[in-house]
Design a protein around this motif. Structure first.
Motif, PDB file in Angstrom:
ATOM      1  N   LEU A   1       0.828  -1.199   0.000  1.00  0.00           N
ATOM      2  CA  LEU A   1       0.000   0.000   0.000  1.00  0.00           C
ATOM      3  C   LEU A   1       0.868   1.257   0.000  1.00  0.00           C
ATOM      4  O   LEU A   1       0.621   2.194  -0.762  1.00  0.00           O
ATOM      5  CB  LEU A   1      -0.952  -0.007   1.213  1.00  0.00           C
TER       6      LEU A   1
ATOM      7  N   GLY B   1      -7.591   2.139   1.686  1.00  0.00           N
ATOM      8  CA  GLY B   1      -6.503   1.199   1.452  1.00  0.00           C
ATOM      9  C   GLY B   1      -6.903   0.151   0.424  1.00  0.00           C
ATOM     10  O   GLY B   1      -6.158  -0.154  -0.511  1.00  0.00           O
TER      11      GLY B   1
ATOM     12  N   LEU C   1      -5.415  -0.348  -3.462  1.00  0.00           N
ATOM     13  CA  LEU C   1      -4.767  -1.600  -3.837  1.00  0.00           C
ATOM     14  C   LEU C   1      -5.528  -2.319  -4.957  1.00  0.00           C
ATOM     15  O   LEU C   1      -5.173  -3.430  -5.340  1.00  0.00           O
ATOM     16  CB  LEU C   1      -4.669  -2.520  -2.620  1.00  0.00           C
TER      17      LEU C   1
END
Ligand code: DPM
Length: 319
Positions: free
Chosen positions: A19, A180, A184
């Protein structure tokens, strides 16, 4: 642009997690697009928070858990600036460093990811005793308040590790930042976005904060192109609120902010770990008064008993 910047290589510091690298490479690409003649290099390192994976975050102590190694390298001149998830950046920075810019925020909300056996359920229909994975005291306290019949279990590691532990059946559901997962490319794993009525997000969640040396005007002028003013105003209010409560990155403190019709609305919550006490209030004002609004809200919550809740938790974290 002064000529020494245009002829030198700029070093960007980043943590090594997938990340962190996605975020840093985005910053590198944006800066390269704006300044095609400058060479931007990424230099990666591991921080304490990456290395210690078997201890609850709240017990490690939070003075720059995910930032200190990067800060040391900035102060020694090995890197020129560091890209962080803003929510991992302490509200008080080391002498000689400052927040250089705040980028446009992703969805700041918390998201629930469920084991496939629960794919027809929402958070309020998960069964009695469902095991929820989180190591955030903020998520724990708020969810316990609304769902006292769940069990809560610590979960550490990067996003992929957490998803694997969920899929293997260790948990019925886990709570992660939507931002997050989105960054991703795993938005499809988001089962439910938790509304502010269930979980107020962490201070700075969903935004990137770029930290640099205080007097480094060349770097500051480069970073300006990445600044997103409304996000910065919201995050400055949120950070002033957290600073006013002397909260680190592991406290049951949540926020929500909006800017509409040139009015900034900041809601904050302080919760006890057993979920019994939730102290919540809202202030509104001009986005240009973001910081003073944050302090004002901190004082209001303190008047309503927030300090007593935080004192108990800080004493437990130190024990
Ligand atoms: C901080 C917390 C967590 C991270 C505490 C909190 C979550 C820890 C956990 C301060 N940093 O949110 O109350 O759930 O066990 C972190 C994540 C991101 C940045 C991952 C996540 C990505 C989102 C973003 C870890 N730091 O929260 O799921 O950029 O805001």
């Amino acid at each position: 642009m002064s000529s020494n910047v245009a002829t030198r290589t700029i070093r960007i510091g980043s943590r090594k997690s997938q990340l962190a690298l996605v975020q840093t490479h985005w910053v590198q690409a944006e800066l390269s697009r704006h300044f095609p003649d400058i060479n931007f290099e990424v230099s990666t390192m591991e921080t304490q928070g990456d290395k210690i994976l078997d201890v609850a975050l709240s017990k490690i102590g939070d003075k720059g858990l995910f930032t200190q190694e990067l800060e040391d390298d900035m102060l020694s001149g090995d890197i020129d600036f560091a890209v962080h998830s803003l929510k991992d950046l302490p509200t008080n920075l080391p002498e000689g460093l400052r927040l250089g810019c705040v980028t446009q925020r992703e969805d700041p909300a918390d998201a629930m990811v469920v084991h496939e056996k629960h794919k027809d359920k929402q958070i309020d229909t998960l069964p009695e005793g469902a095991v929820i994975g989180t190591s955030s005291l903020r998520r724990l306290a708020q969810l316990r308040h609304h769902f006292p019949h769940f069990k809560f279990k610590d979960i550490r590691g990067n996003v992929n590790t957490r998803l694997r532990k969920l899929d293997e059946g260790e948990y019925d559901a886990i709570i992660l930042a939507a931002a997050g997962l989105n960054r991703l490319g795993m938005s499809d794993r988001i089962h439910q976005i938790l509304p502010p009525s269930i979980s107020l997000h962490a201070v700075g969640q969903g935004a990137l904060g770029i930290e640099c040396r205080s007097g480094d005007d060349d770097i500051l002028s480069l970073l300006k192109v990445l600044e997103h003013e409304p996000t910065a105003q919201r995050c400055y209010a949120e950070r002033a609120f957290l600073r006013g409560l002397e909260g680190g990155c592991q406290v049951p403190i949540g926020v929500n902010t909006t800017i509409e019709n040139d009015t900034l609305t900041l809601t904050g919550i302080v919760a006890s770990l057993d979920g019994q006490q939730l102290i919540k209030d809202t202030v509104t004002g001009s986005p240009t008064d973001a910081e003073s609004m944050g302090s004002k809200l901190a004082n209001r919550l303190r008047d309503q008993g927030a300090q007593e809740i935080l004192d108990v938790i800080n004493a437990e974290n130190r024990a």
